[in-house]
Design a protein around this motif. Structure first.
Motif, short mmCIF file in Angstrom:
data_model
loop_
_atom_site.label_atom_id
_atom_site.label_comp_id
_atom_site.label_asym_id
_atom_site.label_seq_id
_atom_site.Cartn_x
_atom_site.Cartn_y
_atom_site.Cartn_z
N THR A 124 -25.28 22.23 6.15
CA THR A 124 -25.01 22.33 7.59
C THR A 124 -24.40 23.66 8.03
O THR A 124 -23.83 23.74 9.11
CB THR A 124 -24.06 21.20 8.03
N GLN A 179 -28.49 21.99 12.97
CA GLN A 179 -27.39 22.47 12.12
C GLN A 179 -27.72 23.78 11.40
O GLN A 179 -26.82 24.52 11.02
CB GLN A 179 -27.07 21.39 11.08
N GLU A 197 -19.05 22.31 5.67
CA GLU A 197 -19.62 23.41 6.44
C GLU A 197 -18.77 24.67 6.32
O GLU A 197 -17.55 24.63 6.51
CB GLU A 197 -19.73 22.98 7.91
#
Length: 249
Positions: free
Chosen positions: A75, A99, A54
């Protein structure tokens, strides 16, 4: 440049814009250190997955023309535009609104997707699904903010699946599908804001008075097949609609 290794980039932690297109990359792990990254383009590589660690500020990613098979592992919380054109994706499962709550534009044209069921990002404004194998529309009622839906070159014969909850949809492209009857077109009456509809290269467009038949069912359209609706057409379509109603009575 034929690159296979980008580990050198780990040092450049302040990079904001990175274009690694047209290389031979199979792994993007070295980019996990680039926590300031805003924009990433990795088109035309050998990637089989879009999964990455991420990145907190990443807003735009393009994975076009790779070998990606699914949508798992994406994400990034500020991601607004995601492009995965011309990959090998068969299902839209894997994306999560929890997300990807900033995602507004999703580009999936040129994959092998068969249904829209399970696309879990309901705040989209633009969804591009042209050149897939879609034969059924499912789960669209969640897309209350969707403004543009592109379904050209699929295998749709029925137009079930649209919902009156799709109150923002203005542009719908259904070119080159298998829609044969105006009864299917009539199902689009649930879309109150639809302004532009593309139906060319469907079997129903060969029918006599095609434009008037469509307009008599969807009188609020502003454009049909990219041509503006003329006032004269609108009047003729209204006559057809009245005649049809009288016959039904």
């Amino acid at each position: 440049r034929g690159l296979t290794d980008i580990s050198l980039l780990e040092r450049f932690v302040h990079l904001r814009y990175v274009d690694l297109s047209k290389n031979k990359l199979k792994d993007l792990a070295p980019l996990s250190n680039l926590t300031q990254l805003l924009w990433l383009k990795v088109d035309g590589n050998l990637l089989t997955s879009a999964s990455m660690q991420e990145l907190p500020y990443l807003q735009v990613i393009s994975f076009d023309r790779n070998h990606i098979t699914d949508l798992e592992g994406i994400t990034h919380p500020l991601l607004a535009t995601l492009s995965l054109k011309e990959n090998k994706i068969q299902t839209v499962l894997g994306l999560s609104h929890d997300q990807l709550f900033s995602l507004k534009v999703l580009e999936l044209r040129g994959n092998k997707i068969k249904t829209t069921a399970g696309l879990g990002v309901s705040k989209l404004k633009k969804l591009y699904l042209a050149k897939n194998n879609i034969c059924s529309l499912e789960g669209l009622e969640e897309f209350e903010r969707l403004e543009t839906l592109h379904l050209r070159d699929n295998k749709l014969e029925a137009l079930d699946g649209f919902s009156n909850s799709m109150r923002c949809l203005q542009y719908l492209n259904l070119r080159s599908n298998g829609i044969k009857s105006f009864q299917e077109v009539e199902k689009l009456q649930v879309l109150p804001m639809l302004q532009a509809l593309v139906l060319m290269d469907n079997p129903c467009t060969e029918e006599p008075n095609y434009r008037l038949e469509v307009l008599s069912r969807l009188p609020w359209l502003q454009r049909l097949d990219k041509e503006l609706i003329e006032e004269e057409e609108r009047e003729d379509a209204e006559k057809i609609r009245r005649t049809r109603k009288e016959k039904e009575k």
